[in-house]
Write a protein that holds these residues in place. Sequence first.
Motif, mmCIF file in Angstrom:
data_model
loop_
_atom_site.group_PDB
_atom_site.id
_atom_site.type_symbol
_atom_site.label_atom_id
_atom_site.label_comp_id
_atom_site.label_asym_id
_atom_site.label_seq_id
_atom_site.Cartn_x
_atom_site.Cartn_y
_atom_site.Cartn_z
ATOM 1 N N GLN A 129 0.821 -1.200 0.000
ATOM 2 C CA GLN A 129 0.000 0.000 0.000
ATOM 3 C C GLN A 129 0.859 1.255 0.000
ATOM 4 N N LEU A 141 2.307 1.743 -3.488
ATOM 5 C CA LEU A 141 1.295 2.221 -4.428
ATOM 6 C C LEU A 141 1.007 3.701 -4.227
ATOM 7 N N GLN A 142 0.891 4.122 -2.959
ATOM 8 C CA GLN A 142 0.634 5.526 -2.682
ATOM 9 C C GLN A 142 1.797 6.405 -3.117
ATOM 10 N N ASN A 165 1.845 6.592 -6.959
ATOM 11 C CA ASN A 165 0.765 7.460 -7.438
ATOM 12 C C ASN A 165 1.094 8.924 -7.211
ATOM 13 N N HIS A 166 1.654 9.233 -6.053
ATOM 14 C CA HIS A 166 1.977 10.627 -5.725
ATOM 15 C C HIS A 166 3.104 11.163 -6.605
ATOM 16 N N ARG A 178 2.108 11.499 -10.552
ATOM 17 C CA ARG A 178 0.948 12.295 -10.959
ATOM 18 C C ARG A 178 1.354 13.515 -11.807
ATOM 19 N N LEU A 192 -2.940 3.556 -12.121
ATOM 20 C CA LEU A 192 -2.487 4.257 -10.925
ATOM 21 C C LEU A 192 -3.668 4.715 -10.077
ATOM 22 N N GLU A 193 -4.719 5.193 -10.720
ATOM 23 C CA GLU A 193 -5.881 5.670 -9.971
ATOM 24 C C GLU A 193 -6.578 4.512 -9.261
ATOM 25 N N SER A 251 -5.162 1.673 -8.355
ATOM 26 C CA SER A 251 -4.267 1.204 -7.299
ATOM 27 C C SER A 251 -4.367 2.089 -6.073
ATOM 28 N N ASP A 252 -4.401 3.393 -6.303
ATOM 29 C CA ASP A 252 -4.515 4.335 -5.193
ATOM 30 C C ASP A 252 -5.850 4.173 -4.477
ATOM 31 N N SER A 288 -5.840 1.047 -2.364
ATOM 32 C CA SER A 288 -5.053 1.284 -1.157
ATOM 33 C C SER A 288 -5.864 2.063 -0.129
ATOM 34 N N ARG A 289 -6.616 3.072 -0.586
ATOM 35 C CA ARG A 289 -7.412 3.876 0.343
ATOM 36 C C ARG A 289 -8.577 3.084 0.922
#
Length: 371
Positions: A134, A137-138, A141-142, A145, A185-186, A188-189, A192-193
């Motif tokens: 997690q 992945l975060q 993604n960050h 972006r 990516l979206e 996956s994020d 994770s959330r």
Amino acid sequence: MSQKEKILVVDDNALNRSIALEILESEYEVTCVESGEEALAAFPEMQPSIVLLDIMMPGINGYETCEAIRNLEGGRRVKIVLVSAKNRIGDRLKGYETGADDYVVKPFDPEELRAKIDVFVRLKNVEELDRFKQDVLQLINHETRTPITAIMQSLTILDAESKDAESKRWVKIALNNTNRLVNLLEKSDLLSRFRSGDVRMECEKLNLGEELAHVLDALEDAISSSKVSIDCRVPEDVHVQADPRYLRFVLNAVVDNAIRFSEKGSRVCLQQSTKSDDRCRLIVTDFGEGIDSRFMHLVFEPFTQRDIHHHSQGLGISLALCREMMRGQAGAIRIDSEPGRQTDVHIELPLATATQDDNEESGSSTILLTP
């Protein structure tokens, strides 16, 4: 040689400490201390995987030590097992309330204690691996972006200004693949959330037939290009309690999968099964190759493929998200498949209002889309 997992034994009785040491030291790196105060002092540097914690000790007792450990850095991840001669249910419940993972009664069986420790070490490792995934992945993604946004903007400008057909074709390919990357990516994020409990559902009364109509409109191009017919039969009066954003995601993912895995010229059926007084079930059926029974247990797991080295597209994130979304809406999703015949996806949701009795005839809306 792999590093041994660390165990912290906290007990004011020297005999008990020596017994625990004898049982565990062959497989684990064991450190023994005599009090809760010593345990709190040793914990930050040691960062053990397991704490074996006696309850009755001078100074701060085991319950207080357990609560204090949970407030230390790394204290939420450690597994704490309380050890005590007390066997009353109230003592056990108090231990769980203070943050303990398990409770062992003295005198304990050495084999049982070792087995419990082995289980908790494996569980902690699995949890840490999932947490690492997690976090990665975060982070990805960050960090991606901003550059991906710049790439998309550049490609969009090139697509608009390009006059040469061949150049335009390559720009389109780049745009399509960049969009796939953004989508990955979206998702996956979002997954994770969901797993971190950071997503809030906003459920409301929704007409299931209307939601399906929206989804089928959005998938019109996919339906047309696949040469698959969609037969959707859902009663007009079915209203479910759900979050519109996530319900549409689930319906879109399930119907899109059914279309993609259907044989050309076949059909995909959407129908409501018999419902209870407070639940509604939608069944989405395709007549494609089905799912091998050996892989059925993986269909809702993310990043799983039958052949990860040769798969063509997707990483199994959509169905994993569907499961999390359905759980968040007090719903459920499951799949039944007969290889070579058909696959049924069952989507279950709470009804928003009471509907007509199952024995009464009710009106229905039928959507039949044929390419």
